[in-house]
Enzyme design. Structure first.
Site, PDB file in Angstrom:
ATOM      1  N   LYS A 108      95.194 -52.937  81.238  1.00 33.82           N
ATOM      2  CA  LYS A 108      95.331 -51.631  80.581  1.00 33.82           C
ATOM      3  C   LYS A 108      96.800 -51.222  80.662  1.00 33.82           C
ATOM      4  O   LYS A 108      97.374 -51.189  81.738  1.00 33.82           O
ATOM      5  CB  LYS A 108      94.457 -50.577  81.257  1.00 33.82           C
ATOM      6  CG  LYS A 108      94.643 -49.173  80.685  1.00 33.82           C
ATOM      7  CD  LYS A 108      93.822 -48.149  81.454  1.00 33.82           C
ATOM      8  CE  LYS A 108      94.338 -47.952  82.864  1.00 33.82           C
ATOM      9  NZ  LYS A 108      95.705 -47.332  82.902  1.00 33.82           N
TER      10      LYS A 108
ATOM     11  N   PRO B  49      98.658 -58.987  88.418  1.00 33.31           N
ATOM     12  CA  PRO B  49      99.165 -58.569  89.725  1.00 33.31           C
ATOM     13  C   PRO B  49      98.379 -57.375  90.263  1.00 33.31           C
ATOM     14  O   PRO B  49      97.916 -56.526  89.509  1.00 33.31           O
ATOM     15  CB  PRO B  49     100.620 -58.178  89.440  1.00 33.31           C
ATOM     16  CG  PRO B  49     100.963 -58.842  88.152  1.00 33.31           C
ATOM     17  CD  PRO B  49      99.702 -58.926  87.370  1.00 33.31           C
ATOM     18  N   VAL B  50      98.239 -57.340  91.588  1.00 27.45           N
ATOM     19  CA  VAL B  50      97.496 -56.265  92.245  1.00 27.45           C
ATOM     20  C   VAL B  50      98.416 -55.061  92.443  1.00 27.45           C
ATOM     21  O   VAL B  50      99.612 -55.217  92.694  1.00 27.45           O
ATOM     22  CB  VAL B  50      96.937 -56.768  93.592  1.00 27.45           C
ATOM     23  CG1 VAL B  50      96.273 -55.646  94.372  1.00 27.45           C
ATOM     24  CG2 VAL B  50      95.943 -57.908  93.347  1.00 27.45           C
TER      25      VAL B  50
ATOM     26  N   SER C  58      99.632 -52.800  90.307  1.00 26.87           N
ATOM     27  CA  SER C  58     100.772 -53.014  89.418  1.00 26.87           C
ATOM     28  C   SER C  58     100.816 -52.083  88.219  1.00 26.87           C
ATOM     29  O   SER C  58     101.619 -52.285  87.308  1.00 26.87           O
ATOM     30  CB  SER C  58     100.781 -54.466  88.926  1.00 26.87           C
ATOM     31  OG  SER C  58      99.631 -54.738  88.146  1.00 26.87           O
TER      32      SER C  58
ATOM     33  N   GLY D 187      95.926 -51.431  85.705  1.00 27.93           N
ATOM     34  CA  GLY D 187      94.484 -51.266  85.841  1.00 27.93           C
ATOM     35  C   GLY D 187      93.704 -52.520  86.126  1.00 27.93           C
ATOM     36  O   GLY D 187      92.547 -52.644  85.687  1.00 27.93           O
TER      37      GLY D 187
ATOM     38  N   GLY E 116      92.181 -53.789  88.875  1.00 33.30           N
ATOM     39  CA  GLY E 116      90.923 -53.581  89.572  1.00 33.30           C
ATOM     40  C   GLY E 116      89.905 -52.847  88.714  1.00 33.30           C
ATOM     41  O   GLY E 116      88.707 -53.174  88.724  1.00 33.30           O
TER      42      GLY E 116
ATOM     43  N   ALA F 230      89.813 -52.881  85.406  1.00 32.01           N
ATOM     44  CA  ALA F 230      89.385 -53.824  84.372  1.00 32.01           C
ATOM     45  C   ALA F 230      88.353 -54.804  84.919  1.00 32.01           C
ATOM     46  O   ALA F 230      87.378 -55.146  84.238  1.00 32.01           O
ATOM     47  CB  ALA F 230      90.592 -54.579  83.825  1.00 32.01           C
TER      48      ALA F 230
ATOM     49  N   ASP G  89      89.979 -44.750  86.053  1.00 32.72           N
ATOM     50  CA  ASP G  89      90.441 -45.666  85.007  1.00 32.72           C
ATOM     51  C   ASP G  89      89.349 -46.610  84.513  1.00 32.72           C
ATOM     52  O   ASP G  89      89.555 -47.319  83.519  1.00 32.72           O
ATOM     53  CB  ASP G  89      91.609 -46.513  85.526  1.00 32.72           C
ATOM     54  CG  ASP G  89      92.944 -45.817  85.375  1.00 32.72           C
ATOM     55  OD1 ASP G  89      92.997 -44.742  84.748  1.00 32.72           O
ATOM     56  OD2 ASP G  89      93.944 -46.348  85.893  1.00 32.72           O
TER      57      ASP G  89
END
Length: 287
Positions: free
Chosen positions: A10, A95-96, A98, A101, A103, A105, A137
């Site tokens: 996202k 990437p975590v 970042s 979104g 997690g 997604a 989100d």
């Protein structure tokens, strides 16, 4: 039978902080689009609910005690009265922490995938309602279509009709926690921004970039203070050939560059430092 589902990134093309509620949550106005990078989720029937991780970013989640994917799966099982489980595998490419979104997604992808696997029969609106308590989100990530996000993210409005364009995502390889960015913004004494005025449609990527350039990301300055390499990424993106706009997404540290075509975004990705994570292409189109 194994089911597969993409979990696209996202991207916030602009983000205004418009106010703050009494409970401390900030009110936002943002235009969210999806793509061109994604995580991937797979599932097959199993007696219990399990989650395995792989992919280039999977190690960053290895120590997480209760992944959002599992929380979403349990919420759907409770809502649909599912007694069985599923063996889930998340291939983590985004990437975590970042600003794109990842997690959220992943959790939304779990809802879509398990709704099919378990034959729950919930429609999109029901999945979005189920997603809302899990994270602000996640509802917008259920359809993964462009949307105007307002409130704390729970109020979703139609986006302007978007033109064909290319998007390049770049991260300097550093995580950045969203709460820390909001705290830094509050400590700076920054005020609030008005809601944006957007057209019903954009005729071209150039017209869209010109309108977006008059807006901004209110989290960019505090994120830069916490993570100066974001400035290096933005400078590199703004120096790329044929770039129309470069800006940070969400709370960072991922930044994006807008181009007239997906091919231009893909070509530009090759010009950046190899140590940076990047993904170039077109906007994600579900279905």
């Amino acid at each position: 039978m194994t089911e597969h589902e993409a979990a696209p990134a996202k991207v916030n093309l602009f983000l205004h902080v418009t106010g703050r509620r009494a409970d401390g949550y900030h009110l936002l106005d943002s235009l969210a689009v999806f793509g061109p990078a994604c995580d991937a989720l797979a599932a097959e029937p199993a007696p219990a609910l399990t989650l395995a991780l792989d992919g280039p970013q999977g190690a960053a989640l290895a120590g997480e005690p209760d992944n959002l994917v599992l929380r979403a799966a349990r919420a759907l099982a409770a809502r649909a009265g599912v007694a069985g489980g599923a063996a889930l595998r998340l291939t983590k490419r985004l990437p975590v922490a970042s600003g794109i979104g990842g997690g959220s997604a992943d959790a939304a992808a779990a809802l879509r995938l398990l709704n099919r696997l378990w034959g729950a029969g919930l429609d999109e609106a029901a999945l979005m309602a189920l997603a809302a308590p899990l994270g602000a989100d996640i509802p917008v990530c259920v359809p993964s279509r462009p949307a105007r996000m307002q409130g704390v993210g729970e109020r979703l409005l139609p986006a302007p009709r978007l033109p064909p364009c290319g998007l390049l995502l770049v991260n300097p390889g550093l995580p950045l926690a969203t709460p820390a960015v909001f705290r830094a913004r509050a400590a700076s004494g920054a005020g609030f921004s008005p809601e944006a005025a957007l057209p019903a449609a954009w005729a071209s990527a150039e017209a869209m970039a010109a309108d977006l350039a008059r807006l901004g990301n209110d989290l960019e300055a505090p994120a830069l203070a916490l993570c100066p390499p974001i400035g290096e990424v933005l400078a590199a993106l703004r120096a790329l050939p044929r770039v129309l706009l470069a800006r940070m997404s969400g709370s960072g540290a991922t930044c994006f560059a807008l181009f007239a075509t997906p091919a231009a975004a893909e070509a530009a990705a090759a010009l950046l430092p190899a140590a940076w994570w990047r993904a170039g292409g077109g906007l994600y189109a579900p279905g």
